[in-house]
Design a protein around this motif. Structure first.
Motif, PDB file in Angstrom:
ATOM      1  N   THR A  99       0.775  -1.218  -0.147  1.00 48.01           N
ATOM      2  CA  THR A  99       0.014  -0.271   0.025  1.00 48.01           C
ATOM      3  C   THR A  99       0.789   1.361   0.064  1.00 48.01           C
ATOM      4  O   THR A  99       2.049   1.207   0.789  1.00 48.01           O
ATOM      5  N   GLN A 100       0.679   2.359  -0.905  1.00 49.43           N
ATOM      6  CA  GLN A 100       1.375   3.522  -0.943  1.00 49.43           C
ATOM      7  C   GLN A 100       1.577   4.246   0.552  1.00 49.43           C
ATOM      8  O   GLN A 100       0.358   4.086   1.373  1.00 49.43           O
ATOM      9  N   GLY A 101       2.677   4.609   0.605  1.00 50.38           N
ATOM     10  CA  GLY A 101       2.932   5.175   1.921  1.00 50.38           C
ATOM     11  C   GLY A 101       3.372   4.426   3.293  1.00 50.38           C
ATOM     12  O   GLY A 101       3.341   4.616   4.320  1.00 50.38           O
ATOM     13  N   TYR A 102       3.392   2.914   2.667  1.00 52.13           N
ATOM     14  CA  TYR A 102       3.814   2.052   3.808  1.00 52.13           C
ATOM     15  C   TYR A 102       5.236   1.299   3.577  1.00 52.13           C
ATOM     16  O   TYR A 102       5.613   1.040   2.310  1.00 52.13           O
ATOM     17  N   GLU A 103       5.804   0.946   4.707  1.00 51.30           N
ATOM     18  CA  GLU A 103       7.207  -0.021   4.188  1.00 51.30           C
ATOM     19  C   GLU A 103       6.841  -1.423   4.819  1.00 51.30           C
ATOM     20  O   GLU A 103       6.355  -1.759   5.753  1.00 51.30           O
ATOM     21  N   PHE A 104       7.403  -2.364   4.115  1.00 52.06           N
ATOM     22  CA  PHE A 104       7.271  -3.673   4.194  1.00 52.06           C
ATOM     23  C   PHE A 104       8.198  -4.307   5.242  1.00 52.06           C
ATOM     24  O   PHE A 104       9.216  -3.862   5.540  1.00 52.06           O
ATOM     25  N   ASN A 105       7.777  -5.011   6.253  1.00 50.65           N
ATOM     26  CA  ASN A 105       8.672  -5.542   7.252  1.00 50.65           C
ATOM     27  C   ASN A 105       8.267  -6.844   7.396  1.00 50.65           C
ATOM     28  O   ASN A 105       7.310  -7.367   7.420  1.00 50.65           O
ATOM     29  N   CYS A 106       9.579  -7.699   7.464  1.00 47.65           N
ATOM     30  CA  CYS A 106       9.479  -9.171   7.770  1.00 47.65           C
ATOM     31  C   CYS A 106      10.438  -9.482   9.063  1.00 47.65           C
ATOM     32  O   CYS A 106      11.771  -9.220   8.840  1.00 47.65           O
ATOM     33  N   ASN A 107      10.001  -9.607  10.110  1.00 46.32           N
ATOM     34  CA  ASN A 107      10.890  -9.732  11.313  1.00 46.32           C
ATOM     35  C   ASN A 107       9.918 -10.630  12.399  1.00 46.32           C
ATOM     36  O   ASN A 107       8.849 -11.309  12.049  1.00 46.32           O
ATOM     37  N   SER A 108      10.558 -10.686  13.511  1.00 47.43           N
ATOM     38  CA  SER A 108       9.855 -11.766  14.570  1.00 47.43           C
ATOM     39  C   SER A 108       8.705 -10.734  15.164  1.00 47.43           C
ATOM     40  O   SER A 108       8.695  -9.651  15.001  1.00 47.43           O
ATOM     41  N   ALA A 109       7.801 -11.775  15.621  1.00 50.36           N
ATOM     42  CA  ALA A 109       6.696 -11.016  16.370  1.00 50.36           C
ATOM     43  C   ALA A 109       6.887 -10.226  17.465  1.00 50.36           C
ATOM     44  O   ALA A 109       6.281  -9.188  17.576  1.00 50.36           O
ATOM     45  N   LYS A 110       7.864 -10.480  17.938  1.00 53.69           N
ATOM     46  CA  LYS A 110       8.677  -9.820  19.091  1.00 53.69           C
ATOM     47  C   LYS A 110       9.054  -8.300  18.853  1.00 53.69           C
ATOM     48  O   LYS A 110       8.562  -7.346  19.271  1.00 53.69           O
ATOM     49  N   THR A 111       9.639  -8.374  17.421  1.00 50.61           N
ATOM     50  CA  THR A 111       9.800  -6.814  17.073  1.00 50.61           C
ATOM     51  C   THR A 111       8.372  -6.275  16.789  1.00 50.61           C
ATOM     52  O   THR A 111       8.199  -4.994  16.748  1.00 50.61           O
ATOM     53  N   TRP A 116       4.568  -1.693  17.944  1.00 52.09           N
ATOM     54  CA  TRP A 116       3.209  -1.347  18.512  1.00 52.09           C
ATOM     55  C   TRP A 116       3.264  -0.651  19.917  1.00 52.09           C
ATOM     56  O   TRP A 116       2.591   0.319  20.002  1.00 52.09           O
ATOM     57  N   ARG A 117       4.094  -1.209  20.526  1.00 57.20           N
ATOM     58  CA  ARG A 117       3.891  -0.439  21.992  1.00 57.20           C
ATOM     59  C   ARG A 117       4.587   0.964  21.897  1.00 57.20           C
ATOM     60  O   ARG A 117       4.192   1.968  22.390  1.00 57.20           O
ATOM     61  N   ALA A 118       5.489   1.081  20.968  1.00 52.95           N
ATOM     62  CA  ALA A 118       6.117   2.582  20.660  1.00 52.95           C
ATOM     63  C   ALA A 118       5.173   3.439  20.067  1.00 52.95           C
ATOM     64  O   ALA A 118       4.933   4.505  20.484  1.00 52.95           O
ATOM     65  N   ILE A 119       4.464   2.888  19.143  1.00 54.34           N
ATOM     66  CA  ILE A 119       3.238   3.441  18.671  1.00 54.34           C
ATOM     67  C   ILE A 119       2.136   3.996  19.482  1.00 54.34           C
ATOM     68  O   ILE A 119       1.876   5.210  19.474  1.00 54.34           O
TER      69      ILE A 119
END
Length: 179
Positions: A99-111, A116-119
């Motif tokens: 989706t335009q304006g988003y960055e793709f991430n593939c990492n651990s669920a912990k990350t 999410w907590r920072a947001i």
């Protein structure tokens, strides 16, 4: 000598560009046979078959000892698991646009949990936080809430359903809004 990860990345990149391949190291051999790129493990046989025309599509051997490495390389280029054929030994990976304006991430669920907590902390301080999206079936859904209990992660999406991540160390795909 080229490392396993470097060879795999070069194989995926060439396949995405619809280029023929011919390379090898101690563990892998990559070659083009009859218009199809193949990554072959000297121990397990064919790990990935790639149709180059009309649309690039990866078929990845299920239950391979290299499955995590293979999935990470494909996810980097936005190829996600799209189907599993029960009679076949391969899962199909297809391209999914971001989706335009988003960055793709593939990492651990912990990350993902840490992001999410920072947001949430930023939004609690009245600062606009970014949105996170997770893949649900064939679409990306906005994350409403994430909770963790006994090393298990539960993600609540905007359509009020939960998706269970079995372990905080499991890999997960998500999009994060870039500002």
């Amino acid at each position: 000598m080229i490392s396993n990860k470097e060879l795999l990345e070069a194989f995926v990149q060439a396949s995405v560009r619809r280029q023929e391949v011919l390379m090898a190291n101690k563990l892998f051999k990559a070659e083009t046979v009859c218009g199809m790129n193949q990554l072959i493990s000297k121990q397990e046989g064919i790990l990935i078959k790639v149709t180059l025309h009309p649309q690039v599509q990866f078929s990845v051997r299920r239950n391979s000892s290299q499955q995590l490495l293979l999935r990470e390389a494909l996810n980097k280029y936005q190829f996600l698991k799209s189907s599993t054929n029960e009679g076949d030994y391969f899962d199909t990976y297809a391209y999914y646009s971001i989706t335009q304006g988003y960055e793709f991430n593939c990492n651990s669920a912990k990350t993902l949990w840490k992001n999410w907590r920072a947001i949430k902390l930023l939004s609690d301080r009245m600062v606009k936080g970014s949105k996170l999206l997770v893949k649900k079936e064939q679409t990306w859904r906005e994350v409403q809430d994430i909770s963790v209990s006994n090393e298990l992660m539960f993600i609540e999406t905007a359509d009020n359903t939960e998706e269970l991540i079995h372990n905080l160390d499991d890999s997960i795909l998500w999009l994060e809004e870039v500002s």
